[in-house]
Design an enzyme around this catalytic site. Structure first.
Site, PDB file in Angstrom:
ATOM      1  N   ASP A 138       0.837  -1.204   0.000  1.00 34.76           N
ATOM      2  CA  ASP A 138       0.000   0.000   0.000  1.00 34.76           C
ATOM      3  C   ASP A 138       0.873   1.255   0.000  1.00 34.76           C
ATOM      4  OD1 ASP A 138      -2.309  -1.534   0.229  1.00 34.76           O
ATOM      5  OD2 ASP A 138      -2.588  -1.138   2.367  1.00 34.76           O
ATOM      6  N   ARG A 189      -1.516  -0.406  -8.448  1.00 37.94           N
ATOM      7  CA  ARG A 189      -2.880   0.012  -8.101  1.00 37.94           C
ATOM      8  C   ARG A 189      -2.895   1.544  -8.144  1.00 37.94           C
ATOM      9  NH1 ARG A 189      -3.877  -0.644  -2.051  1.00 37.94           N
ATOM     10  NH2 ARG A 189      -4.523  -2.789  -2.380  1.00 37.94           N
ATOM     11  N   ALA A 194      -5.690   8.743   0.128  1.00 40.67           N
ATOM     12  CA  ALA A 194      -6.591   8.786   1.286  1.00 40.67           C
ATOM     13  C   ALA A 194      -6.102   9.695   2.404  1.00 40.67           C
ATOM     14  CB  ALA A 194      -6.769   7.368   1.835  1.00 40.67           C
TER      15      ALA A 194
HETATM   16  C1  FAD Z   1      -8.834  -1.232  -3.150  1.00 43.27           C
HETATM   17  C2  FAD Z   1      -8.394   0.105  -2.655  1.00 43.27           C
HETATM   18  C3  FAD Z   1      -7.147   0.258  -2.119  1.00 43.27           C
HETATM   19  C4  FAD Z   1      -6.705   1.515  -1.679  1.00 43.27           C
HETATM   20  N1  FAD Z   1      -5.412   1.674  -1.266  1.00 43.27           N
HETATM   21  C5  FAD Z   1      -4.965   2.902  -0.955  1.00 43.27           C
HETATM   22  C6  FAD Z   1      -3.602   3.128  -0.655  1.00 43.27           C
HETATM   23  O1  FAD Z   1      -2.764   2.209  -0.665  1.00 43.27           O
HETATM   24  N2  FAD Z   1      -3.229   4.393  -0.347  1.00 43.27           N
HETATM   25  C7  FAD Z   1      -4.103   5.445  -0.335  1.00 43.27           C
HETATM   26  O2  FAD Z   1      -3.697   6.573  -0.078  1.00 43.27           O
HETATM   27  N3  FAD Z   1      -5.401   5.247  -0.626  1.00 43.27           N
HETATM   28  C8  FAD Z   1      -5.854   4.010  -0.920  1.00 43.27           C
HETATM   29  N4  FAD Z   1      -7.184   3.839  -1.232  1.00 43.27           N
HETATM   30  C9  FAD Z   1      -8.167   4.911  -0.960  1.00 43.27           C
HETATM   31  C10 FAD Z   1      -8.275   5.905  -2.106  1.00 43.27           C
HETATM   32  O3  FAD Z   1      -7.115   6.694  -2.143  1.00 43.27           O
HETATM   33  C11 FAD Z   1      -9.501   6.821  -1.915  1.00 43.27           C
HETATM   34  O4  FAD Z   1      -9.375   7.523  -0.711  1.00 43.27           O
HETATM   35  C12 FAD Z   1     -10.833   6.087  -1.896  1.00 43.27           C
HETATM   36  O5  FAD Z   1     -10.855   5.042  -2.817  1.00 43.27           O
HETATM   37  C13 FAD Z   1     -11.996   7.038  -2.193  1.00 43.27           C
HETATM   38  O6  FAD Z   1     -11.849   7.580  -3.458  1.00 43.27           O
HETATM   39  P1  FAD Z   1     -12.664   7.133  -4.775  1.00 43.27           P
HETATM   40  O7  FAD Z   1     -11.666   6.877  -5.835  1.00 43.27           O
HETATM   41  O8  FAD Z   1     -13.557   6.005  -4.479  1.00 43.27           O
HETATM   42  O9  FAD Z   1     -13.421   8.425  -5.212  1.00 43.27           O
HETATM   43  P2  FAD Z   1     -14.411   9.414  -4.463  1.00 43.27           P
HETATM   44  O10 FAD Z   1     -14.639  10.528  -5.427  1.00 43.27           O
HETATM   45  O11 FAD Z   1     -13.898   9.741  -3.098  1.00 43.27           O
HETATM   46  O12 FAD Z   1     -15.719   8.562  -4.302  1.00 43.27           O
HETATM   47  C14 FAD Z   1     -16.550   8.194  -5.391  1.00 43.27           C
HETATM   48  C15 FAD Z   1     -17.844   7.616  -4.814  1.00 43.27           C
HETATM   49  O13 FAD Z   1     -17.550   6.401  -4.129  1.00 43.27           O
HETATM   50  C16 FAD Z   1     -18.261   6.297  -2.918  1.00 43.27           C
HETATM   51  N5  FAD Z   1     -17.300   6.297  -1.784  1.00 43.27           N
HETATM   52  C17 FAD Z   1     -15.990   6.594  -1.822  1.00 43.27           C
HETATM   53  N6  FAD Z   1     -15.415   6.419  -0.621  1.00 43.27           N
HETATM   54  C18 FAD Z   1     -16.399   6.010   0.191  1.00 43.27           C
HETATM   55  C19 FAD Z   1     -16.436   5.661   1.568  1.00 43.27           C
HETATM   56  N7  FAD Z   1     -15.345   5.696   2.335  1.00 43.27           N
HETATM   57  N8  FAD Z   1     -17.630   5.274   2.086  1.00 43.27           N
HETATM   58  C20 FAD Z   1     -18.747   5.224   1.327  1.00 43.27           C
HETATM   59  N9  FAD Z   1     -18.756   5.537   0.021  1.00 43.27           N
HETATM   60  C21 FAD Z   1     -17.606   5.935  -0.540  1.00 43.27           C
HETATM   61  C22 FAD Z   1     -19.190   7.472  -2.903  1.00 43.27           C
HETATM   62  O14 FAD Z   1     -20.396   7.074  -3.521  1.00 43.27           O
HETATM   63  C23 FAD Z   1     -18.473   8.498  -3.750  1.00 43.27           C
HETATM   64  O15 FAD Z   1     -19.349   9.422  -4.319  1.00 43.27           O
HETATM   65  C24 FAD Z   1      -7.604   2.603  -1.711  1.00 43.27           C
HETATM   66  C25 FAD Z   1      -8.878   2.447  -2.275  1.00 43.27           C
HETATM   67  C26 FAD Z   1      -9.273   1.245  -2.756  1.00 43.27           C
HETATM   68  C27 FAD Z   1     -10.619   1.118  -3.383  1.00 43.27           C
END
Ligand code: FAD
Length: 312
Positions: A138, A189, A194
């Site tokens: 990650d 990935r 986050a």
């Molecule tokens: C498999 C996976 C691994 C990840 N690994 C990392 C990592 O190693 N390092 C890192 O910094 N980040 C990681 N992330 C988190 C990522 O950076 C984002 O913070 C997170 O995925 C939310 O962004 P989004 O792309 O879904 O878009 P957004 O624009 O935030 O969300 C799009 C839509 O998805 C839904 N949604 C998003 N998040 C949530 C939530 N928490 N609860 C409910 N609904 C939600 C909502 O409907 C929102 O409108 C990971 C995410 C995933 C899916």
């Protein structure tokens, strides 16, 4: 829409600030599973996580799991974490789950010594390879990016291929990082990011992050290697699908990844359309920082918590 975004940004900062408060932490650690943390966490024990991974597999989803934890400052503790992951890999193999492992280098000692984190993760990558499995490293806060990519590169240059890492669209540096990794045909990935980062290193505006994300997906898909498109964002998922169709990119060159508890229906819809979808399903008692990041991503999740708190 702009007002909503400004409110979200304010709430997001407030959630990250509250996450550091001892009082908030004590309360959430005590009541959080009941209030809703269970929605995002596959269980507190490995047995519970295995049951969750199996349920996901039965729905046609792939999975990964993570023993929750980060920022370990004690050498002996990193040894226990590494041994626990050996146990997780053995259990996944014994149960014949379609699952692998994602881990954080600060859980394996990156804040103590890069070499310690490297030797711990190397042991796990070798162990995973011997069991036909895979380790995803990650990406954490921006101060760890150099060390994380350095360790990933070192493993790959030593001939270890069953390892991948993560790039965050939010960081200004990421397009250059991607270009420098592409010659390795990496397994990456792509995420938005986050963590709350300062504007000196990351885009403050969500619209900018989304735009960069779309471009990174294109660059990665065109550039070779294997792409894990990790987002729940409909527009970006649609964009990725269209791009692969227009450019004849086969479905074995990429997968979608989402978080356990986030948009489960979208996960299944993509499976039904014939795409590979992996669900990240972490477990363990140390779920507090993970939960806080999930709340920070979507402040509306707070309402879900508050509703559970007032429910008799
Ligand atoms: C498999 C996976 C691994 C990840 N690994 C990392 C990592 O190693 N390092 C890192 O910094 N980040 C990681 N992330 C988190 C990522 O950076 C984002 O913070 C997170 O995925 C939310 O962004 P989004 O792309 O879904 O878009 P957004 O624009 O935030 O969300 C799009 C839509 O998805 C839904 N949604 C998003 N998040 C949530 C939530 N928490 N609860 C409910 N609904 C939600 C909502 O409907 C929102 O409108 C990971 C995410 C995933 C899916």
């Amino acid at each position: 829409m702009a007002a909503e975004t400004a409110l979200d940004t304010t709430l997001r900062k407030a959630i990250f600030a509250a996450a550091d408060s001892d009082t908030v932490q004590q309360f959430v650690r005590k009541h959080g599973m009941r209030l809703g943390a269970a929605r995002f966490v596959a269980g507190e024990t490995l047995d519970e996580a295995v049951a969750t991974l199996r349920r996901l597999n039965e729905q046609g989803l792939y999975a990964n799991t993570t023993l929750l934890g980060e920022g370990v400052h004690d050498r002996a503790a990193t040894e226990s974490v590494t041994s626990a992951y050996v146990g997780v890999l053995d259990r996944i193999a014994a149960e014949e789950l379609r699952a692998n492992v994602a881990l954080k280098l600060t859980h394996l000692g990156l804040e103590i010594d890069d070499e310690l984190a490297y030797s711990n993760v190397r042991r796990l990558v070798e162990h995973a390879a011997a069991r036909g499995s895979f380790i995803r490293i990650d990406m954490e806060q921006s101060q760890f990016v150099d060390a994380t990519l350095g360790i990933y590169r070192r493993l790959r240059e030593e001939g270890l291929d069953t390892v991948g890492t993560v790039l965050q669209a939010s960081l200004y540096r990421t397009p250059e990082d991607l270009d420098s990794l592409l010659p390795l045909a990496p397994n990456l990935r792509l995420v938005k990011g986050a963590y709350l980062e300062p504007p000196t290193v990351a885009y403050p505006s969500k619209a900018d992050v989304d735009a960069v994300y779309g471009r990174l997906v294109e660059r990665m898909l065109a550039g070779g290697g294997y792409t894990a498109i990790a987002t729940h964002d409909d527009a970006l998922i649609r964009h990725a699908i269209e791009y692969t169709q227009e450019h004849g990119i086969e479905r074995d060159r990429f997968e979608f990844q989402m978080l356990y508890g986030v948009r489960p229906q979208l996960q299944l819809d993509l499976v039904r359309r014939g795409y590979k979808v992996l669900v990240a399903a972490p477990y363990g008692p140390d779920w507090y920082p993970y939960l806080m990041r999930r709340l920070g991503e979507r402040p509306a999740n707070l309402l879900f918590f508050l509703r559970n708190a007032v429910r008799p």
